[in-house]
Enzyme design. Structure first.
Site, PDB file in Angstrom:
ATOM      1  N   GLU A 231       0.817  -1.215   0.000  1.00  0.00           N
ATOM      2  CA  GLU A 231       0.000   0.000   0.000  1.00  0.00           C
ATOM      3  C   GLU A 231       0.850   1.264   0.000  1.00  0.00           C
ATOM      4  O   GLU A 231       0.836   2.062   0.960  1.00  0.00           O
ATOM      5  CB  GLU A 231      -0.979  -0.031   1.185  1.00  0.00           C
ATOM      6  CG  GLU A 231      -1.931  -1.220   1.104  1.00  0.00           C
ATOM      7  CD  GLU A 231      -2.972  -1.256   2.213  1.00  0.00           C
ATOM      8  OE1 GLU A 231      -2.957  -0.365   3.081  1.00  0.00           O
ATOM      9  OE2 GLU A 231      -3.812  -2.190   2.205  1.00  0.00           O
ATOM     10  N   GLU A 350      -4.676  -8.450  -1.623  1.00  0.00           N
ATOM     11  CA  GLU A 350      -4.976  -8.565  -0.195  1.00  0.00           C
ATOM     12  C   GLU A 350      -6.417  -8.123  -0.016  1.00  0.00           C
ATOM     13  O   GLU A 350      -6.813  -7.060  -0.507  1.00  0.00           O
ATOM     14  CB  GLU A 350      -4.047  -7.670   0.631  1.00  0.00           C
ATOM     15  CG  GLU A 350      -4.344  -7.699   2.130  1.00  0.00           C
ATOM     16  CD  GLU A 350      -3.554  -6.654   2.910  1.00  0.00           C
ATOM     17  OE1 GLU A 350      -2.303  -6.628   2.777  1.00  0.00           O
ATOM     18  OE2 GLU A 350      -4.181  -5.856   3.637  1.00  0.00           O
TER      19      GLU A 350
END
Length: 553
Positions: A231, A350
């Site tokens: 991220e 994810e």
């Protein structure tokens, strides 16, 4: 006009049927019926196209992760030697195992062979040699002690996640050996996430530590794929570092070059950039990355969660509008990827129900299965190639296996999906006469040919009933004499509170392991020939149409 029904469409037929979330009349309130055929509610009529495969996903479509936080103390990596955990992991193969998450960008590889994080335990005989999975078993007393300590550590990590402050962590070869042993002995394909927050003075990625790790793994002949960073759009918030899409692409090109120069990893896969779901103020990150480094990655990865674990509710887990947000975000990502790198595979790298470590009392209970099963159905239909569940085991409350290494409801759901659902996605539509919308969601695939005993041509439907009242699904005339096997999953206790159960019943029988190494048989109920299927309220089910005779299956 003919009555709507279930029609097997020949290859020459013109119209292409699209999926719809089904809307039905509810039957009067009352006790949920037993799984099987029945009447009572207005039927939902379905159309299924057997003429062609709409999409095909990877055989490892349903994959899992272990969060990097599991390595914050190396001793907990020894839990991966539990025979029980390996039994559970092996049951979900074929699958990827992603090792990564927020903590990966705060971890440093520090070789120290002489160091043993379990020096107070007798572990000299517990070492993975690379070809001896029988010896890779954690002694029972040590497992019990580590599970107790891990329950305390998981709480500490959960609080750290809530505060958003992350301590740096060192890990040694020993931790890498244990991770690889687990994946190799379980039959999983390892993806290792490297630290992207090692930066040079000019804000480029500093690869020195990653090269040290890669060289070690190559010396051990560990076969794996790679990721870089987790991220990156939140780096500024987590670490005060801002990386734009162009620079992120340059970092991946650098890693790709390192892998290309390796004898072992020159053909290994690289995935990224593992961005969070699109938000208006950071959409430029994915665009800049793909413009720079699309050719370096084998699949484009992004992350998705439906809700904030701190303020969500049980109703959110049953809300079709919440479930449909996945389609909105997926289409945004697919549009960007297809415009800049046509044909590039796209993964949910994810994903789970609620971000922030999950929702306490919800993400690890039966009700979480509605989000999980719908995500699997919708992601495959939309064109995502792999979905990686956060997590198999680790901190937070969205795990498949709890701190005692016992399987939670979403594990059993995942296991049934693996056994019954093949990679071939079929088109399906559904409608009721009244057109009134209630919450029934239907998906269809070819039945899994490799992990089930069903004959070729079989079709598996999976259906979610998001209401308390039973739903009736009308089968077509062509299949009235066909055998159907039902696998209906329900909470063991009735009512909304029952949805918060950490157990699940399959056709009325609560699922649990036979012993530490043995899974129970997962048997369907053979239904007699009939016109309608009846699905109890607040339940989901897999229906195998054994004699569907679908030519594409």
């Amino acid at each position: 006009m003919p009555q709507p029904g279930f029609r097997v469409i020949p290859a020459a037929s013109a119209p292409v049927l699209l999926f719809t979330a089904v809307l039905i009349h509810a039957s009067p309130a009352g006790a949920a019926p037993s799984p099987g055929y029945g009447t009572g509610a207005e039927p939902v009529y379905i159309d299924l196209d057997f003429s062609r495969v709409d999409r095909k996903v990877d055989e490892r479509f349903l994959s899992v992760s272990i969060d990097a936080s599991f390595m914050t103390q190396e001793k907990f990596m020894y839990l991966l030697g539990s025979p029980k955990l390996r039994t559970l992991a092996k049951a979900l193969t074929p699958a990827f195992l992603r090792f990564g998450g927020t903590k990966q960008d705060f971890m440093r590889f520090v070789p120290q062979r002489q160091y043993s994080p379990l020096k107070d335990y007798r572990t000299s005989s517990f070492h993975y040699t690379g070809n001896s999975c029988e010896r890779f078993e954690l002694p029972e007393l040590l497992e019990k002690s580590l599970k107790q300590e891990w329950a305390q550590q998981a709480l500490i990590l959960y609080l750290e996640e809530q505060l958003g402050k992350y301590k740096p962590v060192n890990f040694s070869e020993n931790a890498v050996d244990l991770l690889y042993a687990f994946t190799n002995c379980s039959g999983l394909d390892l993806i290792f996430g490297l630290n992207e927050l090692f930066r040079t003075s000019d804000n480029a990625w500093n690869s020195q530590n990653a090269e040290l790790l890669i060289n070690y793994c190559e010396s051990r002949q560990y076969i794996m794929s790679w990721e870089l960073g987790n991220e990156p759009n939140s780096f500024e918030k987590k670490a005060g570092v801002r990386v734009d899409g162009y620079q992120l692409g340059q970092d991946f090109l650098h890693l790709h070059k390192i892998l290309q120069e390796s004898k072992l990893y020159s053909s290994s896969d690289l995935y990224g950039p593992d961005i969070s779901q699109p938000r208006d103020h950071r959409k430029d990150l994915l665009t800049g990355f793909l413009e720079t480094a699309a050719g370096a990655i084998d699949a484009c990865t992004w992350h998705h969660y439906y809700v904030n674990g701190r303020d969500t509710s049980l109703e959110d887990f049953l809300d079709p509008e919440v479930l449909d947000t996945l389609a909105v975000k997926t289409n945004e990502v697919l549009e960007t990827v297809n415009s800049l790198s046509p044909g590039k595979k796209v993964w949910l790298g994810e994903t789970s129900s609620a971000y922030g470590g999950g929702a306490i009392g919800l993400s690890d209970t039966f009700v979480a299965g509605f989000m999980w099963l719908d995500k699997l159905g919708l992601a495959a239909r939309l064109g995502l190639n792999v979905v990686i569940r956060q997590v198999l085991i680790g901190s937070g409350t969205y795990h498949l296996v709890d701190d005692n290494l016992d399987p939670l409801p979403d594990f059993w759901l995942s296991l049934l999906y693996k056994r019954l659902v093949g990679p071939e996605v079929l088109k399906i539509t559904a409608a009721s006469k009244s057109g009134q919308n209630l919450r029934l969601r239907i998906y269809s695939h070819c039945t899994n040919k490799h992990s089930s005993s069903y004959r070729r041509g079989s079709v598996t439907m999976f259906i979610l009933n998001l209401r308390k009242n039973p739903a009736t699904i009308s089968l077509p005339a062509q299949l009235l004499n066909s055998t159907v096997e039902a696998y209906v999953l329900q909470a063991p206790e009735p009512g909304l509170e029952g949805l918060k159960s950490r157990s699940v019943a399959l056709n009325g029988v609560v699922l649990k392991m036979v012993d530490e190494r043995t899974l129970p048989p997962l048997r369907g109920i053979k239904l007699p020939a009939g016109k309608h299927l009846k699905l109890p309220g607040f339940s989901f089910a897999f229906y195998v149409l054994k004699e569907a005779g679908a030519p594409v299956c």
